[in-house]
Structures are given as C-alpha cells and as structure tokens.
Design a protein around this motif. Sequence first.
Motif, PDB file in Angstrom:
ATOM      1  N   LYS A  13      37.172  36.441  37.477  1.00  0.00           N
ATOM      2  CA  LYS A  13      37.978  37.549  38.196  1.00  0.00           C
ATOM      3  C   LYS A  13      37.342  38.894  37.983  1.00  0.00           C
ATOM      4  O   LYS A  13      37.411  39.531  38.749  1.00  0.00           O
ATOM      5  CB  LYS A  13      39.349  37.294  37.503  1.00  0.00           C
ATOM      6  CG  LYS A  13      40.160  36.023  37.924  1.00  0.00           C
ATOM      7  CD  LYS A  13      41.311  36.033  37.419  1.00  0.00           C
ATOM      8  CE  LYS A  13      42.071  34.800  37.937  1.00  0.00           C
ATOM      9  NZ  LYS A  13      43.881  34.855  37.188  1.00  0.00           N
ATOM     10  N   GLU A  14      36.509  39.011  36.778  1.00  0.00           N
ATOM     11  CA  GLU A  14      36.308  40.354  36.420  1.00  0.00           C
ATOM     12  C   GLU A  14      35.014  40.424  37.423  1.00  0.00           C
ATOM     13  O   GLU A  14      34.658  41.613  37.899  1.00  0.00           O
ATOM     14  CB  GLU A  14      35.670  40.207  34.934  1.00  0.00           C
ATOM     15  CG  GLU A  14      36.675  40.520  34.070  1.00  0.00           C
ATOM     16  CD  GLU A  14      36.456  40.448  32.495  1.00  0.00           C
ATOM     17  OE1 GLU A  14      35.076  40.563  32.342  1.00  0.00           O
ATOM     18  OE2 GLU A  14      37.306  40.320  31.715  1.00  0.00           O
ATOM     19  N   LYS A  16      34.465  39.217  40.443  1.00  0.00           N
ATOM     20  CA  LYS A  16      34.854  39.361  41.560  1.00  0.00           C
ATOM     21  C   LYS A  16      35.280  40.900  41.638  1.00  0.00           C
ATOM     22  O   LYS A  16      35.109  41.446  43.063  1.00  0.00           O
ATOM     23  CB  LYS A  16      35.979  38.523  41.949  1.00  0.00           C
ATOM     24  CG  LYS A  16      35.561  37.016  42.067  1.00  0.00           C
ATOM     25  CD  LYS A  16      36.790  36.110  42.621  1.00  0.00           C
ATOM     26  CE  LYS A  16      37.536  36.398  43.797  1.00  0.00           C
ATOM     27  NZ  LYS A  16      38.829  35.628  44.065  1.00  0.00           N
ATOM     28  N   ALA A  17      35.997  41.325  40.916  1.00  0.00           N
ATOM     29  CA  ALA A  17      36.378  42.785  40.874  1.00  0.00           C
ATOM     30  C   ALA A  17      35.396  43.844  40.922  1.00  0.00           C
ATOM     31  O   ALA A  17      35.223  44.756  41.776  1.00  0.00           O
ATOM     32  CB  ALA A  17      37.518  43.100  39.707  1.00  0.00           C
ATOM     33  N   THR A  20      33.729  43.688  44.299  1.00  0.00           N
ATOM     34  CA  THR A  20      34.391  44.216  45.824  1.00  0.00           C
ATOM     35  C   THR A  20      35.009  45.587  45.496  1.00  0.00           C
ATOM     36  O   THR A  20      35.447  46.215  46.444  1.00  0.00           O
ATOM     37  CB  THR A  20      35.372  43.148  45.847  1.00  0.00           C
ATOM     38  OG1 THR A  20      36.375  42.964  44.921  1.00  0.00           O
ATOM     39  CG2 THR A  20      34.733  41.990  46.364  1.00  0.00           C
ATOM     40  N   SER A  21      35.207  46.078  44.174  1.00  0.00           N
ATOM     41  CA  SER A  21      35.939  47.105  44.074  1.00  0.00           C
ATOM     42  C   SER A  21      35.198  48.458  43.251  1.00  0.00           C
ATOM     43  O   SER A  21      34.820  48.087  42.156  1.00  0.00           O
ATOM     44  CB  SER A  21      37.143  46.810  43.117  1.00  0.00           C
ATOM     45  OG  SER A  21      37.831  47.900  42.655  1.00  0.00           O
ATOM     46  N   GLN A  23      36.476  51.174  42.237  1.00  0.00           N
ATOM     47  CA  GLN A  23      37.461  51.619  41.101  1.00  0.00           C
ATOM     48  C   GLN A  23      37.102  50.658  39.969  1.00  0.00           C
ATOM     49  O   GLN A  23      37.052  51.175  38.952  1.00  0.00           O
ATOM     50  CB  GLN A  23      38.988  51.410  41.650  1.00  0.00           C
ATOM     51  CG  GLN A  23      39.995  51.769  40.557  1.00  0.00           C
ATOM     52  CD  GLN A  23      41.480  52.022  41.083  1.00  0.00           C
ATOM     53  OE1 GLN A  23      41.501  51.403  42.066  1.00  0.00           O
ATOM     54  NE2 GLN A  23      42.290  52.375  40.476  1.00  0.00           N
ATOM     55  N   ALA A  24      37.014  49.249  40.222  1.00  0.00           N
ATOM     56  CA  ALA A  24      36.824  48.592  39.018  1.00  0.00           C
ATOM     57  C   ALA A  24      35.318  48.864  38.301  1.00  0.00           C
ATOM     58  O   ALA A  24      35.203  48.729  37.162  1.00  0.00           O
ATOM     59  CB  ALA A  24      36.974  47.004  39.350  1.00  0.00           C
ATOM     60  N   ARG A  25      34.427  49.022  39.163  1.00  0.00           N
ATOM     61  CA  ARG A  25      33.107  49.467  38.796  1.00  0.00           C
ATOM     62  C   ARG A  25      33.142  50.886  38.096  1.00  0.00           C
ATOM     63  O   ARG A  25      32.557  50.768  36.852  1.00  0.00           O
ATOM     64  CB  ARG A  25      32.063  49.635  39.866  1.00  0.00           C
ATOM     65  CG  ARG A  25      31.759  48.229  40.590  1.00  0.00           C
ATOM     66  CD  ARG A  25      30.530  48.260  41.438  1.00  0.00           C
ATOM     67  NE  ARG A  25      31.140  49.033  42.612  1.00  0.00           N
ATOM     68  CZ  ARG A  25      31.536  48.519  43.685  1.00  0.00           C
ATOM     69  NH1 ARG A  25      31.796  46.847  43.903  1.00  0.00           N
ATOM     70  NH2 ARG A  25      31.767  49.411  44.825  1.00  0.00           N
TER      71      ARG A  25
END
Length: 264
Positions: A13-14, A16-17, A20-21, A23-25
Amino acid sequence: MKSITSRDNAFYKELKALATSSQARRKAGQSLLDGVHLCQSWLDLRGAPLHCVVSDGALGNPEVAAIVAECEAVHAPVTALPDALFGAVSQVENGVNIVFVVESPKPSRPAGLIESAVLLDGVQDPGNVGSILRSAAASGIKQVYCSPGTAFCWSPKVLRAAMGAHFVLDIFENVELAPLVREAKVPVLATSGYASEQLYSLDLRAPVAWVLGHEGQGVSNALLEIATHRVAVPHAGKVESLNVAACAAVCFFEQLRQQQRSGN
C-alpha cells in the motif's frame, strides 16, 4: 528476497501511494525510480536504495538480475511482486518491471548564488522540468533552484524525463527566487522572447545563473526587473518563441561552448 502476494500488505500500500501521490512522496521524503536505467544510475552514483522491488516476471531479465544481485551485495532489501500487483506500482507502459524506493536527497543550501545555476520560475510541465535538469547536468551545471510553482522534481514524470540527472545535481525546491537573485554573486540572466539583448552577444565564460519561466507567461516581471541581463535566444521563422526546455538547452550549451573554447 522477500515476496508479497496480497494487495492488503502494508508495504504494498505504501508503494502504491508513492507511485500515485505527490503528497505521499513529499510526506515520506521518498521517491520511486522506475526502470533499469534509473535504478542502475542510482546504484552507480548514489549507492544502495532503501528498497528494490521487482516483478516475478522480470527476474529472468539479465539486467534486472544484475541489479538485484548488486542490491543484495550491499544488503538492500529486495521484494518480488506478482506481475499483476506490480502494474499498480509502475507508471511505465511496457517497461522492465523494477523500481527502487529511495530517499529524496535534500542537499545543504549554499550561501547564495556563487556558481553557475538554474532558477526555474513556475515551470509547470514535468517533461520540461526533467529535460531542463538533464541539459543542466550534461552541460556541467550543478545547482537547480525551483520556485513554489514549479513541478515537483521528484515526481515520476520528471525523473523519467531527466534520465538520472537528479543524481548529479543539487536540487532545491520551494525557494523564493527574488531574494536569491538580489543577493547573487554571479550575473543573473533571465530569458525572455522580448529582450533586446541576444544570447550570442554575451560573455558566458564565467559562472552565471539562468532564470527560466512558466511555459505560457515566461519569467515573472519581478524577476525580469532585478536580473542582471534579460536575454533572448534568436530564432528564424514565424514561431513566436522556443519551448522552455529547448531554450534552456541552447543557453546552457552556448555557455559550455564558450567555456571550453576559453579553456575554463
């Protein structure tokens, strides 16, 4: 080598974040390097990644196998995913299924502009930003400063376009450019299609800082007013202006040409 087969796995899940994100990076301070070229460049120039992730189907690829072996030799974690799961991690169509999780470098800010540098003023297209980084690295420029409106340099699209240039540059993001320009110890050259001064009339043998602007609006008036020079790249024909990445390449390599000719 570990193996993950469940979509509910926390690490998956981490991944994938991160894929695609933006903000997550930013929150994690981490990036994904997608494909053989970027992963090998990281190993050669920066060393071990935080994590190497491959698809089961890619393990038979000789280049992937060599990278996996290098990672294991330096004790970097390696995880294999089924091909179906890996598809959500990679944004490269028909690519070789290997990614690195790396810590996005945060170099120490130098005390002002004292050597050749690039200042990006709201350049929004990731492909343009990546191309500019690639040209900067290839022409010997070491520092890049990005205004808050510039595309995030560690996004997958910028990374792919730059082809490993990130790993030899010091990249500073969310920088207010005006104070940097005012206190610069080198001439600051702002590009503008409306400038009267032509690129090829300038002496570029010594360090300079290049300011490149937004794809539609160009360099802001505030920066144009305080730059040492406002510079146009001459071109023939009826096209109004060059793409910002093409303009950057012309400027950087004209500087390199003059430096090499003078023996600097």
